[in-house]
Design an enzyme around this catalytic site. Structure first.
Site, PDB file in Angstrom:
ATOM      1  N   ASP A  17      -4.112  65.757 -26.550  1.00 37.95           N
ATOM      2  CA  ASP A  17      -3.226  65.299 -27.626  1.00 37.95           C
ATOM      3  C   ASP A  17      -3.936  64.266 -28.485  1.00 37.95           C
ATOM      4  OD1 ASP A  17      -1.184  64.703 -29.308  1.00 37.95           O
ATOM      5  OD2 ASP A  17       0.062  63.668 -27.828  1.00 37.95           O
TER       6      ASP A  17
ATOM      7  N   LYS B 111       6.530  56.527 -24.085  1.00 33.88           N
ATOM      8  CA  LYS B 111       5.550  55.871 -24.957  1.00 33.88           C
ATOM      9  C   LYS B 111       5.851  54.385 -24.991  1.00 33.88           C
ATOM     10  CE  LYS B 111       3.524  56.591 -29.549  1.00 33.88           C
ATOM     11  NZ  LYS B 111       3.467  57.488 -30.705  1.00 33.88           N
TER      12      LYS B 111
ATOM     13  N   ASP C 281       0.664  60.309 -21.296  1.00 34.67           N
ATOM     14  CA  ASP C 281      -0.270  60.398 -22.418  1.00 34.67           C
ATOM     15  C   ASP C 281      -1.180  59.174 -22.336  1.00 34.67           C
ATOM     16  OD1 ASP C 281      -1.328  59.825 -25.088  1.00 34.67           O
ATOM     17  OD2 ASP C 281      -0.007  61.392 -25.840  1.00 34.67           O
TER      18      ASP C 281
ATOM     19  N   HIS D  22      -0.458  56.011 -24.481  1.00 42.65           N
ATOM     20  CA  HIS D  22       0.916  55.511 -24.581  1.00 42.65           C
ATOM     21  C   HIS D  22       1.223  54.286 -23.736  1.00 42.65           C
ATOM     22  CE1 HIS D  22       2.871  59.341 -26.426  1.00 42.65           C
ATOM     23  NE2 HIS D  22       1.844  58.896 -27.105  1.00 42.65           N
TER      24      HIS D  22
ATOM     25  N   ASP E 218      -4.648  58.374 -30.827  1.00 42.25           N
ATOM     26  CA  ASP E 218      -4.910  59.793 -31.042  1.00 42.25           C
ATOM     27  C   ASP E 218      -6.323  60.117 -31.489  1.00 42.25           C
ATOM     28  OD1 ASP E 218      -2.271  60.804 -30.392  1.00 42.25           O
ATOM     29  OD2 ASP E 218      -1.633  59.600 -32.078  1.00 42.25           O
TER      30      ASP E 218
ATOM     31  N   GLU F 286       8.069  62.933 -21.977  1.00 42.71           N
ATOM     32  CA  GLU F 286       6.934  62.043 -22.304  1.00 42.71           C
ATOM     33  C   GLU F 286       7.409  60.715 -22.874  1.00 42.71           C
ATOM     34  OE1 GLU F 286       4.431  63.674 -25.370  1.00 42.71           O
ATOM     35  OE2 GLU F 286       2.913  62.102 -25.156  1.00 42.71           O
TER      36      GLU F 286
ATOM     37  N   TRP G 184       9.142  65.077 -26.306  1.00 44.15           N
ATOM     38  CA  TRP G 184       8.823  63.705 -26.729  1.00 44.15           C
ATOM     39  C   TRP G 184       9.651  63.397 -27.966  1.00 44.15           C
ATOM     40  CZ3 TRP G 184       6.710  62.048 -31.468  1.00 44.15           C
ATOM     41  CH2 TRP G 184       6.573  60.652 -31.560  1.00 44.15           C
TER      42      TRP G 184
ATOM     43  N   HIS H 144      -1.289  64.313 -21.245  1.00 42.00           N
ATOM     44  CA  HIS H 144      -1.757  64.418 -22.620  1.00 42.00           C
ATOM     45  C   HIS H 144      -3.004  63.566 -22.676  1.00 42.00           C
ATOM     46  CE1 HIS H 144       1.880  65.811 -25.238  1.00 42.00           C
ATOM     47  NE2 HIS H 144       1.429  66.739 -24.425  1.00 42.00           N
TER      48      HIS H 144
ATOM     49  N   ASP I  97      -3.915  52.682 -32.273  1.00 39.48           N
ATOM     50  CA  ASP I  97      -3.757  54.128 -32.420  1.00 39.48           C
ATOM     51  C   ASP I  97      -4.047  54.819 -31.094  1.00 39.48           C
ATOM     52  OD1 ASP I  97      -3.299  56.516 -33.558  1.00 39.48           O
ATOM     53  OD2 ASP I  97      -5.176  56.632 -34.669  1.00 39.48           O
TER      54      ASP I  97
HETATM   55  C1  RNT Z   1       3.411  61.206 -29.736  1.00 41.03           C
HETATM   56  C2  RNT Z   1       3.245  62.025 -28.508  1.00 41.03           C
HETATM   57  C3  RNT Z   1       3.429  63.497 -28.711  1.00 41.03           C
HETATM   58  C4  RNT Z   1       2.810  63.983 -29.990  1.00 41.03           C
HETATM   59  C5  RNT Z   1       2.806  65.478 -30.137  1.00 41.03           C
HETATM   60  C6  RNT Z   1       2.452  65.903 -31.526  1.00 41.03           C
HETATM   61  O1  RNT Z   1       3.079  59.901 -29.546  1.00 41.03           O
HETATM   62  O2  RNT Z   1       2.012  61.758 -27.925  1.00 41.03           O
HETATM   63  O3  RNT Z   1       2.962  64.172 -27.610  1.00 41.03           O
HETATM   64  O4  RNT Z   1       1.511  63.520 -30.158  1.00 41.03           O
HETATM   65  O5  RNT Z   1       3.989  65.981 -29.694  1.00 41.03           O
HETATM   66 ZN    ZN Z   2       1.400  62.982 -26.300  1.00 42.46          ZN
END
Ligand code: RNT
Ligand code: ZN
Length: 430
Positions: free
Chosen positions: A338, A240, A271, A274, A308, A238, A197, A298, A306
């Site tokens: 993640d 985003k 993810d 994303h 995460d 990955e 990523w 992920h 956000d």
């Molecule tokens: C970032 C991605 C990636 C990171 C990690 C730390 O937006 O999701 O996967 O969160 O590599």
């Molecule tokens: Zn990720």
């Protein structure tokens, strides 16, 4: 202070057994054999992300600020300061999570012995400690190049950077990362998923998206030039949608990587944080698996801008797990977590998220077959009725049984162990 009433353990066991037997009978009525579900769940590994343990810090001697659209909020005490502490914290978390799992490692977590080893110089030896530890814990390992928190990524560009030397630097880092992945996979006799990523993106509207994407494409092809055995290393990419400071364009978008993964035979990493805030990844699984043999997930939880937050047992998560299980995709989907939250106990964050993903998988494994059957015969009334009735089937009693069978605390009892660890170990870290 009120005296804590301790539950008689044998009475507690008996109550749990009764609850399990009655839940098992209820599921049997709905056509579900819970023993089968329990057996399958025990074999599904989750790749637990090391970076929840120290706010994506890592162990380099000269790391830069996080950046790259990533931000960790909170300053809960006790974050791991070195590999020993991170491993001890992970061991504690793993002792509270049922089943056998994997650890997902970032390149910045290498052990460099106090030396300054730049990202384009990392070697398998820097990860030897992790490999030995993983072997001793019977864990698989996955890997990621770290293309952020570095002076050469300060402007938010890495593999797509207009400067050829900077691109080269990140290509070298990613090349080395997948070779380390191959060593990990060979040593542990379990393929390592190495996920690339990069944060590359623009805060404001770029005038030339095309060249940026062409550069990223060229760099990725250079990264993956060397053939590595899929028995040792599996490459994933990955994409985003946006990050902080990359609101207007992300070079490695979903469409970019979907095309890349299909044409280059790579795993696509989806993810859950994303995409557009109302867009879930559950629906994408059966779409992309028409064209790609394997994917990496992920699992995260997006909240507004956000992406995460600690994974909770919400409809998004249940839908993701259901799509994997009910479609029979479990052997083609690598499950990873993640998220990074520093506002609560970091070990609890691991335990909550992982147990939730497993709970969602269990719910999917215990889905009454009548739901699909109703759809197959065109009875959409019955489909909806059964879907809604299934929500209140006694999943909790089966989950408790699963935890008990796997020798981890049942219910919220894990929390007191985390609290004890916090007061005896974490609080002494400054
Ligand atoms: C970032 C991605 C990636 C990171 C990690 C730390 O937006 O999701 O996967 O969160 O590599
Ligand atoms: Zn990720």
């Amino acid at each position: 202070m009120a005296k804590k009433r301790s539950l008689n353990p044998t009475a507690g066991k008996r109550a749990m057994e009764r609850a399990f037997q009655s839940a098992k009978a209820r599921y049997a009525e709905a056509g579900v054999d819970v023993e089968v579900g329990i057996r399958i769940l025990a074999r599904i590994p989750v790749s637990i992300h090391c970076w929840q343990g120290d706010d994506v810090g890592g162990f380099e001697s000269a790391a830069g600020a996080l950046g790259g659209g990533l931000a960790v909020t909170g300053n809960y005490p006790g974050k791991a300061r070195n590999p020993g502490e991170l491993r001890a914290d992970l061991e504690r978390a793993l002792s509270l999570i049922p089943g056998r799992h994997r650890l997902n490692l970032h390149a910045c977590y290498g052990e460099f012995g106090g030396k300054r080893v730049d990202r384009d110089e990392i070697e398998p030896s820097h990860f030897e400690g992790w490999i030995q530890w993983a072997r001793s814990q019977r864990l698989g390992l996955d890997f990621n190049p770290t293309c952020f928190a570095h002076p050469k990524a300060a402007d938010g560009l890495t593999l797509s950077h207009p400067d050829r030397a900077i691109r080269r630097f990140w290509v070298d880092h990613c090349r080395r990362s997948r070779e380390i992945g191959a060593v990990i996979g060979r040593t542990l006799a379990s393929p390592c998923v190495t996920n690339v990523w990069v944060p590359d993106g623009y805060k404001d509207t770029p005038a030339d998206r095309r060249s940026a994407r062409e550069r990223l494409l060229g760099s990725l092809d250079a990264v993956f030039q060397k053939k590595l055995s899929p028995r040792h290393n599996l490459d994933a990419v990955e994409g985003k949608l946006f990050g902080i400071g990359a609101e207007s364009c992300t070079v490695g978008s979903h469409e970019f990587y979907l095309g890349y993964a299909i044409t280059r035979g790579k795993l696509l990493c989806l993810d859950s944080g994303h995409f557009h805030p109302t867009e879930g990844i559950a629906d994408k699984i059966s779409s992309v698996l028409q064209f790609i043999p394997r994917i990496l997930l992920h699992v995260s939880r997006g909240v507004r801008w956000d992406s995460d937050h600690v994974v909770t047992l919400n409809d998004d998560l249940l839908a993701i797990a259901r799509e994997i299980i009910v479609n029979g995709y479990i052997d083609r989907v690598h499950l990873g977590l993640d998220y990074f939250d520093a506002s609560i106990n970091r070990i609890a964050a691991w335990v909550i998220g992982t147990r939730n993903l497993q709970r969602a998988l269990l719910a999917a494994l215990l889905e009454p077959p009548g739901i699909k059957a109703a759809e197959a015969r065109g009875d959409l009334t019955a489909r909806l009725a059964l879907q809604e009735e299934a929500r209140t089937l006694p999943l909790g009693a089966i989950w408790d049984r699963f935890c008990d069978l796997n020798d981890v605390p049942v219910g919220e009892r894990w929390l007191s162990e985390v609290k004890r660890y916090e007061s005896t170990v974490l609080c002494s870290r400054s």
